[in-house]
Design an enzyme around this catalytic site. Structure first.
Site, mmCIF file in Angstrom:
data_model
loop_
_atom_site.group_PDB
_atom_site.id
_atom_site.type_symbol
_atom_site.label_atom_id
_atom_site.label_comp_id
_atom_site.label_asym_id
_atom_site.label_seq_id
_atom_site.Cartn_x
_atom_site.Cartn_y
_atom_site.Cartn_z
ATOM 1 N N HIS A 80 0.820 -1.208 0.000
ATOM 2 C CA HIS A 80 0.000 0.000 0.000
ATOM 3 C C HIS A 80 0.859 1.264 0.000
ATOM 4 C CE1 HIS A 80 -3.902 -2.021 1.634
ATOM 5 N NE2 HIS A 80 -3.415 -2.620 0.558
ATOM 6 N N GLU A 82 0.665 3.979 1.769
ATOM 7 C CA GLU A 82 1.072 4.430 3.098
ATOM 8 C C GLU A 82 2.263 3.620 3.599
ATOM 9 O OE1 GLU A 82 -3.515 4.551 2.901
ATOM 10 O OE2 GLU A 82 -1.890 3.300 2.146
ATOM 11 N N CYS A 105 -6.309 1.799 5.358
ATOM 12 C CA CYS A 105 -6.951 0.541 5.746
ATOM 13 C C CYS A 105 -6.489 0.160 7.161
ATOM 14 C CB CYS A 105 -6.593 -0.559 4.760
ATOM 15 S SG CYS A 105 -4.895 -1.154 4.910
ATOM 16 N N CYS A 108 -2.706 -0.577 7.434
ATOM 17 C CA CYS A 108 -1.893 0.639 7.343
ATOM 18 C C CYS A 108 -2.057 1.506 8.584
ATOM 19 C CB CYS A 108 -2.231 1.425 6.082
ATOM 20 S SG CYS A 108 -1.596 0.641 4.582
#
Length: 145
Positions: A80, A82, A105, A108
């Site tokens: 991801h 992040e 999410c 994260c």
């Protein structure tokens, strides 16, 4: 001439990073900022030296329509945005601000807290709320408390 605010500036940088995404389903960008200086950036995509989703390597990326409930059957190969930004920031992420194009999410969110990020900003978040005041896992339909 109207000059963008710092928040607008960093969210614009996130949007540009999202354009680099190699995911066929979602394009997300993130930046870590300290003292209004860019520390690191990231976008969602395959780990380095691995085939990309846009090249057909991702089981979820090959699906059309709504995603199935069974994540294990159709896993995502991407890291991801992040997570990529936090990996590149290292210890410099502590007490910094993370800007991203979408709400992080749950996985994260854990990384953000572990990295010591002070504040997270994304477009739908209209208030700047320090991490210690965000209820990440709310019970009411995924809304912030």
């Amino acid at each position: 001439m109207t000059r963008p605010t710092w928040d607008e500036t960093w969210l614009n940088v996130c949007e540009e990073m999202a354009r680099r995404s190699t995911c066929t389903r979602r394009q997300v960008g993130a930046v870590v900022v300290g003292g209004n200086r860019l520390i690191s950036s990231g976008y969602n995509g395959s780990p380095p030296l691995q085939p990309h989703c846009i090249d057909g390597a991702c089981p979820r990326g090959r699906l059309t329509g709504a995603l199935p409930e069974d994540y294990e059957k159709y896993p995502c190969i991407a890291v991801h945005a992040e997570a990529n930004a936090l990996l590149r920031a290292g210890r410099d992420a502590e007490n910094a601000v993370l800007y991203c194009t979408d709400r992080p999410c749950p996985q994260c969110q854990n990384l953000i807290m572990a990295a010591g990020i002070f504040l997270v900003v994304w477009p739908e978040l209209r208030l700047l709320i320090p991490i210690k005041f965000i209820q990440w896992f709310p019970q009411d339909e995924g809304l912030l408390k």
